[in-house]
Design a protein around this motif. Sequence first.
Motif, short mmCIF file in Angstrom:
data_model
loop_
_atom_site.label_atom_id
_atom_site.label_comp_id
_atom_site.label_asym_id
_atom_site.label_seq_id
_atom_site.Cartn_x
_atom_site.Cartn_y
_atom_site.Cartn_z
N ILE A 70 9.59 12.89 -1.38
CA ILE A 70 8.95 12.74 -2.68
C ILE A 70 7.56 13.38 -2.61
N THR A 71 7.28 14.32 -3.49
CA THR A 71 5.97 14.98 -3.53
C THR A 71 5.31 14.69 -4.87
N LEU A 72 4.07 14.25 -4.80
CA LEU A 72 3.30 13.94 -5.99
C LEU A 72 2.17 14.96 -6.12
N GLU A 73 2.06 15.58 -7.30
CA GLU A 73 1.06 16.61 -7.51
C GLU A 73 0.38 16.41 -8.87
N THR A 74 -0.85 16.90 -8.97
CA THR A 74 -1.57 16.89 -10.24
C THR A 74 -1.61 18.32 -10.78
N LYS A 75 -1.12 18.48 -12.01
CA LYS A 75 -1.17 19.77 -12.68
C LYS A 75 -1.95 19.61 -13.98
N GLU A 76 -2.05 20.68 -14.73
CA GLU A 76 -2.86 20.63 -15.95
C GLU A 76 -2.38 19.54 -16.91
N GLN A 77 -1.05 19.31 -16.94
CA GLN A 77 -0.49 18.35 -17.88
C GLN A 77 -0.51 16.91 -17.33
N GLY A 78 -0.99 16.73 -16.11
CA GLY A 78 -1.03 15.39 -15.52
C GLY A 78 -0.32 15.34 -14.18
N ASP A 79 0.03 14.13 -13.75
CA ASP A 79 0.68 13.93 -12.46
C ASP A 79 2.19 14.11 -12.59
N PHE A 80 2.78 14.74 -11.56
CA PHE A 80 4.22 15.00 -11.57
C PHE A 80 4.83 14.62 -10.23
N MET A 81 6.12 14.27 -10.28
CA MET A 81 6.88 13.94 -9.08
C MET A 81 8.01 14.94 -8.89
N THR A 82 8.14 15.42 -7.65
CA THR A 82 9.27 16.26 -7.26
C THR A 82 10.03 15.55 -6.15
N VAL A 99 7.12 10.27 1.50
CA VAL A 99 6.20 10.55 0.38
C VAL A 99 5.08 11.47 0.86
N LYS A 100 4.81 12.51 0.07
CA LYS A 100 3.68 13.39 0.29
C LYS A 100 2.86 13.39 -0.99
N ASP A 101 1.71 12.73 -0.94
CA ASP A 101 0.88 12.60 -2.14
C ASP A 101 -0.25 13.62 -2.09
N LEU A 102 -0.06 14.71 -2.82
CA LEU A 102 -1.05 15.78 -2.85
C LEU A 102 -2.12 15.53 -3.91
N ARG A 103 -1.99 14.46 -4.66
CA ARG A 103 -3.00 14.16 -5.68
C ARG A 103 -4.34 13.83 -5.05
N LYS A 104 -4.31 13.40 -3.81
CA LYS A 104 -5.56 13.04 -3.12
C LYS A 104 -6.46 14.24 -2.89
N LEU A 105 -5.89 15.44 -3.03
CA LEU A 105 -6.67 16.66 -2.79
C LEU A 105 -7.47 17.07 -4.01
N PHE A 106 -7.23 16.41 -5.13
CA PHE A 106 -7.91 16.83 -6.36
C PHE A 106 -9.08 15.94 -6.68
N ASP A 131 0.81 -1.22 0.00
CA ASP A 131 0.00 0.00 0.00
C ASP A 131 0.85 1.27 0.00
N ASP A 132 2.20 1.13 -0.08
CA ASP A 132 3.08 2.29 -0.21
C ASP A 132 3.54 2.50 -1.65
N MET A 133 3.16 1.61 -2.52
CA MET A 133 3.59 1.71 -3.91
C MET A 133 3.02 2.96 -4.56
N ILE A 134 3.86 3.69 -5.27
CA ILE A 134 3.45 4.87 -6.02
C ILE A 134 3.14 4.46 -7.45
N ILE A 135 1.98 4.85 -7.94
CA ILE A 135 1.65 4.63 -9.35
C ILE A 135 1.63 6.00 -10.02
N LEU A 136 2.59 6.20 -10.92
CA LEU A 136 2.74 7.50 -11.57
C LEU A 136 2.88 7.27 -13.07
N LYS A 137 1.98 7.86 -13.82
CA LYS A 137 1.99 7.71 -15.28
C LYS A 137 1.99 6.23 -15.69
N GLY A 138 1.27 5.42 -14.91
CA GLY A 138 1.15 4.00 -15.21
C GLY A 138 2.33 3.16 -14.78
#
Length: 438
Positions: free
Chosen positions: A363-375, A431-438, A332-339
């Motif tokens: 690791i920060t995961l965010e959703t932007k207009e172009q899709g999901d991104f990792m910083t 990991v900070k997954d901010l995609r959950k806020l969208f 349940d810690d696995m990151i799925i990013l761009k498949g």
Amino acid sequence: MTNNSNYFNPEVETMPREALEKLQLERLKKTIDSCMNVEFYKRRFAELGITPADIKTLDDVRKLPFTTKEDLRENYPFGLAAVPLEKCTRLHSSSGTTGNPTVVLHTQKDLEEWATAVARCLWMVGSRPDDVFQNSAGYGMFTAGLGFQYGAEKVGMLTVPAAAGNTLRQIKFIKDFGTTVLHAIPSYASRVYEVMKEQGVDPRKDTKLRILCIGAEPHSEEQRQRIEQNLGVKAYNSYGISEMMGPGVAFECPEQNGLHIWEDYFIVEIIDPVTLQPLPDGELGELVLTTINREGMPLLRYRTRDLTRILSGDCPCGRTHKRLARLQGRSDDMIILKGVNIFPIQIEKILMKFPQLSTDFLITLETKEQGDFMTVDVELSDLTTDDYPALVALNKEITHQLKDEILVTPKVNFVKKGSLGASDEKKAVRVKDLRKLF
């Protein structure tokens, strides 16, 4: 205890496989009989249409129902007890920040067996009665405190129950008491070294440290090697899970090639976390454990959610118990990013190759207009030059290696040392997954 052997329990640790599996089957049948005192298991057996008599071989463990953390929470607090409460001596529980905590009950015999398992682990890596053991884990409900405490005492070491936090005091104790064996989570071991440097303490010259027991956080081989180099110790990987007992479930031997899991205490399975089907030795999957040496609260086929694999072949140390590969994280810690499936330990493995970097990253995961991104924010170490072109080149090389490893291109940011808030008491947040806020 007088023991000149390399083994704490020689007859058990080197037991031939045939005898060990015979012992496992005997204990499994006894455990299942005990589970019939638990309404939860009686109901699950009925739903599956099986009885204790259907378990005739070790392979038949696959007929048994799975147990999950959610089952423990739904039966909170004592619904999974297999003995009357007055026969239990202690309980441990999780924090319960997202609902009911998980509670595990222990009889006096359970506690004695737990101490023996931890003592085996500590003895295996070279701890002896003339050592001084310091425990930087939290006590109380957290199992690593009392678990290591009683195991170290069973070995016969002088113990320093320093508990978590207060790094300056930890270092003072290490120096003043002549600590030779230290238990710490990997991120905190790195923190101890950083404070030692700040205080002008050379761990190789100013302390007697020689053995470090690390666990509770997934960590890469690269991080372990850096910790060993910094502190001048041999660092051994520990695996524990409170639902089983805590520390003492599995531990590395001096070969540092896999963690021996004590099979006289547990039956080990690796399953596909999606299909729940068993996987052969060598394949990565979810670790499933069945307790076979517990009175208070035995658990059948507990889904740990931890990802590992069983290593094949015999270990040169002579122990016959199976070895688990270094844990890769949790299902349940696995990151799925761009498949793509990514685990934080893959990123750590790359970052630890660069001496210019500290051990702390986020690791920060965010959703932007172009899709999901990792910083990836990573702290610079003291070795870093202020030469801007050199930093640009370093960033480019790290980004390139990360892309090769995880198959997506993250944005890498260098941040000042100490800015990611390394904690003295808690596991590192990776990991900070901010995609959950969208």
